[in-house]
Design a protein around this motif. Structure first.
Motif, mmCIF file in Angstrom:
data_model
loop_
_atom_site.group_PDB
_atom_site.id
_atom_site.type_symbol
_atom_site.label_atom_id
_atom_site.label_comp_id
_atom_site.label_asym_id
_atom_site.label_seq_id
_atom_site.Cartn_x
_atom_site.Cartn_y
_atom_site.Cartn_z
ATOM 1 N N ILE A 23 -74.577 -23.571 -64.913
ATOM 2 C CA ILE A 23 -73.200 -23.960 -65.223
ATOM 3 C C ILE A 23 -72.217 -22.979 -64.574
ATOM 4 C CG2 ILE A 23 -71.480 -24.141 -67.096
ATOM 5 C CD1 ILE A 23 -73.402 -26.490 -67.118
ATOM 6 N N CYS A 83 -69.415 -23.839 -61.821
ATOM 7 C CA CYS A 83 -67.972 -23.657 -62.082
ATOM 8 C C CYS A 83 -67.344 -22.780 -60.998
ATOM 9 C CB CYS A 83 -67.750 -23.035 -63.460
ATOM 10 S SG CYS A 83 -68.065 -24.216 -64.782
ATOM 11 N N SER A 130 -67.581 -27.930 -70.978
ATOM 12 C CA SER A 130 -69.042 -27.803 -70.953
ATOM 13 C C SER A 130 -69.455 -26.581 -71.760
ATOM 14 C CB SER A 130 -69.540 -27.679 -69.505
ATOM 15 O OG SER A 130 -70.945 -27.564 -69.502
ATOM 16 N N ILE A 131 -70.095 -26.841 -72.889
ATOM 17 C CA ILE A 131 -70.537 -25.735 -73.763
ATOM 18 C C ILE A 131 -72.015 -25.941 -74.072
ATOM 19 C CG2 ILE A 131 -70.290 -24.632 -76.051
ATOM 20 C CD1 ILE A 131 -67.798 -24.149 -74.357
ATOM 21 N N THR A 178 -65.329 -23.816 -70.088
ATOM 22 C CA THR A 178 -66.732 -23.508 -70.385
ATOM 23 C C THR A 178 -66.773 -22.179 -71.129
ATOM 24 O OG1 THR A 178 -68.955 -23.400 -69.447
ATOM 25 C CG2 THR A 178 -67.206 -22.388 -68.130
ATOM 26 N N TYR A 238 -62.869 -19.571 -69.297
ATOM 27 C CA TYR A 238 -64.143 -19.173 -69.910
ATOM 28 C C TYR A 238 -63.867 -18.699 -71.327
ATOM 29 C CZ TYR A 238 -65.694 -19.220 -65.044
ATOM 30 O OH TYR A 238 -65.972 -19.605 -63.742
ATOM 31 N N GLU A 243 -72.722 -19.075 -70.539
ATOM 32 C CA GLU A 243 -73.542 -20.209 -70.105
ATOM 33 C C GLU A 243 -74.651 -19.751 -69.161
ATOM 34 O OE1 GLU A 243 -72.863 -23.633 -70.976
ATOM 35 O OE2 GLU A 243 -71.503 -22.666 -72.378
#
Ligand code: PLP
Length: 396
Positions: free
Chosen positions: A106, A110, A148-149, A98, A122, A102
Motif C-alpha cells: 500500500i 501511494c 485504504s486502511i 491511508t 497518512y 500499512e
C-alpha cells in the motif's frame, strides 16, 4: 533439551496444507485445460474456477461475481488503489487517505500515486497500534478518491475498527478499501455487513500456495483493468487462469473461514501463554494492543538484543521467527510499524514477532518458552549495552 523444528512465522507465509494440495493436484495432471477453451476439458476448468470463486465469496459474505482472482495480495492492493485513482482523477479526486503503518504494497503504491500528482494523508496510529476512526474522518476531503486502511497489521497483529471506518467512508461517500491479507481466515469478515467496498487477500497466508490472491470489488463499483489482454475474469483481469492455484485458494478459504471462533480461542490461549512467558524477562514490552490483535500474533521488544542475532540464534534451535515484516528483511532499517508506535530505534531493532496458528502445539509453546530466555540471556551477556540498560541509562 531435544532440538525441535517449530515454524512460528505464519504471518510471513504458511505451509500448503494436505487438503489444499490434494484439491490442486488433478489440475496439474488430468484436468489441465485452458478455461477459455471450448471443449469439455476447458469448460470443466472454467466450472472449477467458478466453484472456487463461490467458496471465496461465501467465506467473505460476498457474491461470487464480486470476487476477482489476482496473482497475490500486492497485486490486489495495487489494483484497488491505482484503479480507483485512475477512475476518479478525471472527476478531480486526487487525494488518498491511508495509515502510516500499512504494508509496503500500500505505502509504495501511494508513493507512486504521489509521484503522479496525487496527495496522500497518512493517519497516525496510537502507541497500541490502533487507528482512531475520527482521524480518518478528519483526513477525508472533498477531493478524496479512496481510503485504504489495513484490517490487521502484519507486524504487530492489531485489528483495526474497520466497520466504524467503513461507516464514515459511506457517510462521506468515499470508496473504502481494506488490505485484509493478514486478517482473512483469522477473524470473521462479512464484507456486505461491514460496508467494505474493496478487500485484498492472499492465498499463501492461509495454507494455499504463493502467487494467488483475490480482490473483492463491491457490486456496482467498476474498476479499470489493471492487466490488459484476454477476456479472463469477466474481462477485468487478463492472463490465462492459474487453475490449480485458484482451486487451492477456494479450498484454503473454505477451511480457514470455518470454525474461526473455535480455532481463534485455542490459538489465542497459546499466544497468551507465549506473551506472558516472554514478558517475564526484564526490559521487554508487548507491541500492539493485547486484546485487539490477531489470535496468533505476538510482537515483543526485547531490550539489549539485536533482532537479527536473535533470529539466527533461534534458528539454531530450530525456531523460525521474524523480527519485522518478511518483506523488509534484508534491510537494516528499523520497522516503520514499530517506529510509528513511538518506539526508539534501538528498541524497535530488538523485536521478535512470532506468528503461530492452529498447527502450533502446547509442546511447541513450551519449547519456545524454554529457548527464548536462554538465547536472550546469551545475547545480553555479549551486548556492550546491556549493563547500561540495566542501570537505566538512556541509549542513543
Ligand atoms: N498486505 C499485507 C498486510 C501483507 O502482510 C502482505 C504480505 O506479507 C501483503 C499485503 C502482500 O501479499 P503478497 O505476498 O501475496 O503479495
Amino acid at each position: 533439551m531435544e532440538k525441535r523444528f517449530i515454524y512460528a512465522d505464519n504471518a510471513a507465509t504458511t505451509q500448503v496444507s494436505e487438503e489444499v494440495l490434494e484439491s490442486m493436484l488433478p489440475y496439474f495432471r488430468s484436468e489441465y485445460g485452458n478455461a477459455s477453451s471450448i471443449y469439455k476439458l476447458g469448460r470443466d476448468a472454467q466450472r472449477t474456477i467458478e466453484n472456487a470463486r463461490e467458496k471465496v465469496a461465501k467465506a467473505l459474505g460476498a457474491d461470487a461475481n464480486e470476487i476477482y482472482f489476482t496473482s497475490c495480495g500486492s497485486e490486489s492492493d495495487n489494483w484497488a488503489i491505482k484503479g480507483v485513482c485512475d477512475k476518479l482523477s478525471a472527476k478531480g479526486k486526487k487525494h488518498i487517505v491511508t495509515s502510516v503503518f500499512e504494508h509496503h504494497a500500500i505505502l509504495h503504491t501511494c508513493k507512486y500515486m504521489e509521484e503522479h500528482g496525487f496527495e496522500v494523508t497518512y493517519v497516525p496510529v496510537d502507541s497500541k497500534g490502533l487507528i482512531n476512526p475520527e482521524d480518518v474522518r478528519n483526513a477525508i476531503r472533498d477531493d478524496t478518491a479512496i481510503v485504504s486502511i489495513m484490517f490487521a497489521n502484519n507486524e504487530i497483529g492489531t485489528i483495526q475498527p474497520i466497520e466504524e471506518i467503513a461507516a464514515i467512508c459511506k457517510e462521506k461517500k468515499v470508496i473504502f478499501h481494506t488490505d485484509a491479507v493478514q486478517a482473512v481466515g483469522h477473524v470473521e469478515i462479512d464484507v456486505h455487513k461491514m460496508g467494505i467496498d474493496l478487500l485484498s487477500l492472499s492465498g499463501h497466508k492461509i495454507h494455499a500456495q504463493k502467487g494467488i490472491g483475490a480482490l473483492y470489488i463491491r457490486k456496482g463499483l467498476s474498476l479499470p483493468n489493471f492487466l490488459h489482454g484476454g477476456a479472463q475474469e469477466r474481462n477485468k483481469r487478463a492472463g490465462t487462469e492459474n487453475v490449480p492455484a485458484i482451486v487451492g485458494l477456494g479450498t484454503a478459504m473454505e477451511i480457514a473461514c470455518s470454525d474461526i471462533e473455535k480455532k481463534a480461542e485455542i490459538v489465542t490461549a497459546r499466544r497468551n501463554r507465549l506473551i506472558d512467558g516472554i514478558l517475564k524477562l526484564p526490559h521487554t514490552r508487548l507491541n500492539g494492543d493485547r486484546d485487539k490483535r490477531l489470535p496468533g500474533n505476538l510482537n515483543i521488544s526485547i531490550e539489549g538484543v539485536e533482532g537479527e542475532s536473535l533470529l539466527l540464534m533461534l534458528d539454531m534451535y530450530g525456531i523460525c521467527a521474524s523480527s519485522g515484516s518478511a518483506c523488509t528483511s534484508g534491510s537494516l532499517d528499523p520497522s516503520h510499524v514499530l517506529l510509528a508506535l513511538g518506539l526508539k530505534h534501538e528498541v524497535a531493532h530488538g523485536s521478535l514477532r512470532l506468528s503461530i496458528d492452529e498447527n502450533t502445539s502446547d509442546e511447541d509453546v513450551d519449547y519456545i518458552l524454554e529457548v527464548v530466555p536462554k538465547v536472550v540471556e546469551r545475547l545480553r551477556d555479549m551486548s556492550p549495552l546491556w549493563e547500561r540498560i540495566q542501570n537505566g541509562e538512556s541509549i542513543d
